[in-house]
Motif scaffolding. Sequence first.
Motif, PDB file in Angstrom:
ATOM      1  N   LEU A  97      11.935 -21.331  29.201  1.00 13.82           N
ATOM      2  CA  LEU A  97      12.912 -21.616  30.243  1.00 13.82           C
ATOM      3  C   LEU A  97      14.089 -20.654  30.157  1.00 13.82           C
ATOM      4  N   ALA A  98      14.476 -20.271  28.933  1.00 11.55           N
ATOM      5  CA  ALA A  98      15.610 -19.366  28.740  1.00 11.55           C
ATOM      6  C   ALA A  98      15.379 -18.014  29.413  1.00 11.55           C
ATOM      7  N   LYS A  99      14.119 -17.597  29.482  1.00  8.35           N
ATOM      8  CA  LYS A  99      13.803 -16.310  30.099  1.00  8.35           C
ATOM      9  C   LYS A  99      14.126 -16.283  31.588  1.00  8.35           C
ATOM     10  N   THR A 100      14.228 -17.452  32.193  1.00 10.42           N
ATOM     11  CA  THR A 100      14.498 -17.533  33.638  1.00 10.42           C
ATOM     12  C   THR A 100      15.981 -17.746  33.928  1.00 10.42           C
ATOM     13  N   MET A 132      23.101 -17.719  24.664  1.00 14.32           N
ATOM     14  CA  MET A 132      23.664 -18.587  25.698  1.00 14.32           C
ATOM     15  C   MET A 132      22.581 -19.106  26.637  1.00 14.32           C
ATOM     16  N   ALA A 133      21.603 -18.265  26.954  1.00 19.94           N
ATOM     17  CA  ALA A 133      20.498 -18.701  27.814  1.00 19.94           C
ATOM     18  C   ALA A 133      19.688 -19.792  27.120  1.00 19.94           C
ATOM     19  N   LEU A 134      19.469 -19.629  25.813  1.00 25.40           N
ATOM     20  CA  LEU A 134      18.722 -20.651  25.068  1.00 25.40           C
ATOM     21  C   LEU A 134      19.508 -21.954  25.023  1.00 25.40           C
ATOM     22  N   GLY A 135      20.823 -21.872  24.828  1.00 28.97           N
ATOM     23  CA  GLY A 135      21.645 -23.075  24.809  1.00 28.97           C
ATOM     24  C   GLY A 135      21.571 -23.832  26.126  1.00 28.97           C
ATOM     25  N   ARG A 136      21.652 -23.097  27.225  1.00 28.96           N
ATOM     26  CA  ARG A 136      21.560 -23.741  28.535  1.00 28.96           C
ATOM     27  C   ARG A 136      20.155 -24.291  28.771  1.00 28.96           C
TER      28      ARG A 136
END
Length: 211
Positions: free
Chosen positions: A16-19, A148-152
């Motif tokens: 999901l973080a990749k998007t 930050m993307a992984l956290g979100r």
Amino acid sequence: PEFRTLSYVHLNAHELAKTISIGEEALRKAFDQRIDEFITQEQRNVRQLIIPDESIAKSAYKRITGGTDFLAVAKEVASQDPSSIELGYITKKDLLEELAAPVFGASRGTVTLPVKTALGWHIFEIIDVKPRGSLSFEEAKPKLEKEMALGRAIDGLYELSNKLEDELGSGASLESAARQLSLPVYKIDAIDKQGLAPSGVALEDFDLSNS
């Protein structure tokens, strides 16, 4: 063994973080807040000789500064082998307080005067120096974006899993619930309770022994 056919939804934070895209303003704000993380402390590659007796330590220092090899003196006067002498790259935090000043005050290629601690008399040879530095915003940006993307994504998965449970709780099938949330549904034609296919190959780390 008994085999079962499965349909499942896999919620993966890393996928999901990749998007997820993080805006420039948010990245710069995070960089300013976490600036200490991107500062590299001065490091020194050192050798250390520890001698219990002051007079022997002073004699060893004179021999080393007079041209005798540091490793040879260490082996002779303290029976220390290279593995116990070579400390590699260290920072001030890696040393006792009374040792940090002389080691980090010396120049590359020099040897420190003997310094006494509770462990004995220490002599250091400064092999190399890596000065203190810091990463620029552009250099730190990839790390910030990924974290930050992984956290979100993790936060998003929690909300997504709740929505999925709500859909299933209302009576929707897994396929229907997944379709409502734009989630892919995966299928396995045959798997036993140990997570093995009929061929004996493990499938996706599944273990259904408690299911």
